[in-house]
Write an enzyme that holds these catalytic residues in place. Structure first.
Site, mmCIF file in Angstrom:
data_model
loop_
_atom_site.group_PDB
_atom_site.id
_atom_site.type_symbol
_atom_site.label_atom_id
_atom_site.label_comp_id
_atom_site.label_asym_id
_atom_site.label_seq_id
_atom_site.Cartn_x
_atom_site.Cartn_y
_atom_site.Cartn_z
ATOM 1 N N GLU A 33 0.716 -0.988 0.241
ATOM 2 C CA GLU A 33 0.275 0.122 0.190
ATOM 3 C C GLU A 33 0.635 1.388 -0.196
ATOM 4 O O GLU A 33 0.157 2.274 -0.718
ATOM 5 C CB GLU A 33 -1.003 -0.163 1.452
ATOM 6 C CG GLU A 33 -2.302 -1.366 1.096
ATOM 7 C CD GLU A 33 -1.667 -2.321 1.745
ATOM 8 O OE1 GLU A 33 -2.282 -3.351 0.631
ATOM 9 O OE2 GLU A 33 -0.559 -2.406 1.861
ATOM 10 N N HIS B 233 -10.580 -7.166 8.591
ATOM 11 C CA HIS B 233 -10.877 -6.515 6.561
ATOM 12 C C HIS B 233 -12.167 -6.063 6.697
ATOM 13 O O HIS B 233 -13.255 -6.720 6.009
ATOM 14 C CB HIS B 233 -10.673 -8.412 6.075
ATOM 15 C CG HIS B 233 -9.466 -8.391 5.818
ATOM 16 N ND1 HIS B 233 -9.281 -8.947 7.181
ATOM 17 C CD2 HIS B 233 -8.229 -8.475 4.541
ATOM 18 C CE1 HIS B 233 -7.689 -9.550 6.604
ATOM 19 N NE2 HIS B 233 -7.411 -9.469 4.853
#
Length: 337
Positions: A70, A139
């Site tokens: 990321e 998540h």
């Protein structure tokens, strides 16, 4: 108007903007391939199928599969934006912003300010967020309250395919960094989408989806539909609810909220993020400070508890706001004396 799924509204808008403007590029993990595919024009376009076919249409220079990093994705997007491109970067799960928070918070969000307005950072960061898939604590999170609190960022949370179309086009053409949050449970939702290739929705303009005189309900994303269901049920009892879809949390349409509360005198904010230092608390404080004289009851927040999101289906269901919990919140402010 055409009928279109939420995920297809994302895909078609990106494709249209890439065809219109050669400076628009897409990058992220598995945006070409995904789920073990080899990539190419027949690839599924990531686990959410929101970039399917872009590689075949625009090629490897404009549709870039990145490593699982990321920091690399957002760092590259920052550099691309400063050098004249309009990157649309995808983080597969919003939960992973912690890995690239410096690039978002200390870099992207501050470029224009720290360079005295002489630079711009026209980057869009797309993220899938939200619970409901039993994906557990790492998540399933809603992180908009963190990002909304960062000056220099614009934060968008579309609730319908039409809003995806209008808000994403606005985001891609904007000269500042935009966080574009897509709820995982909405990807399969269908709805009407305007055919106008230049259809855009300005940021900071909320949408009134139900009208009533008794209670103001404010929400966004997946939970907006829950709020509408409550409003429809209560309407049969003669109770009228204003239901406001925020669309964007930064900029925030304060006027729409305050104008509604001045009429109804009651506020219920429904949000999927935890309650402490969250969006619901912020909106309750806003109304308490700026519309106190109009209030007939204390503002009510319907949120999850201040805990990590459980994995077990029954516990996740108990954790999340529901139609029943929202209805209870509305009845609480109606019955307050």
């Amino acid at each position: 108007m055409a009928q279109m799924m939420y995920r297809d509204a994302v895909l078609s808008t990106i494709a249209e903007e890439m065809a219109r403007d050669p400076s628009v590029v897409v990058l992220g993990e598995d945006v070409v391939g995904g789920m073990g595919t080899a990539g190419g024009p027949e690839a599924i376009g990531g686990i959410w199928s929101t970039s399917t076919g872009l590689f075949g249409q625009f090629g490897a220079n404009r549709v870039i599969d990145t490593p699982i990093s990321e920091s690399a994705i957002i760092g590259a997007a920052s550099g691309l934006a400063l050098s004249g491109k309009r990157p649309v970067a995808e983080l597969m799960f919003a939960d992973f912003i912690g890995v690239c928070l410096d690039q978002i918070w200390n870099q992207m969000g501050k470029f224009r300010y720290m360079f005295g307005g002489k630079s711009k950072c026209p980057a869009v960061i797309r993220m899938a967020y939200g619970a409901g898939y039993n994906a557990a604590a790492q998540h399933s999170q809603s992180v908009h309250q963190i990002l909304t609190g960062m000056p220099g960022l614009k934060v968008v949370m579309p609730s319908t395919p039409a809003d995806v179309k209008g808000l994403l086009r606005t985001a891609i053409r904007d000269d500042d960094p935009v966080i574009f949050l897509e709820h995982k449970a909405l990807y399969g939702m269908s709805g009407e989408v305007p055919d106008d290739p230049d259809f855009m929705i300005p940021f900071g303009h909320a949408r009134l989806t139900r009208a009533g005189q008794d209670v103001t309900i404010v929400s966004s994303g997946l939970l907006l539909g829950f709020c509408e269901a409550v409003a429809d049920k209560l309407a049969a009892e003669g109770i009228g609810c204003d239901v406001i879809d925020l669309r964007t949390t930064s900029p925030l349409d304060e006027e729409a909220i305050l104008d509604s509360v001045e009429v109804t005198g009651r506020l219920v904010v429904v949000d999927e993020a935890p309650p402490r230092c969250g969006l619901a608390a912020d909106l309750c404080a806003l109304v308490s400070n700026k519309a106190f004289a109009s209030l007939k009851a204390p503002p009510e927040a319907v949120t999850p508890p201040h805990t990590p999101i459980p994995f077990a289906r029954e516990l996740e269901s108990a954790y999340l706001p529901s139609v029943d919990k929202i209805e209870a919140g509305v009845r609480k402010v109606l019955g307050w004396r």
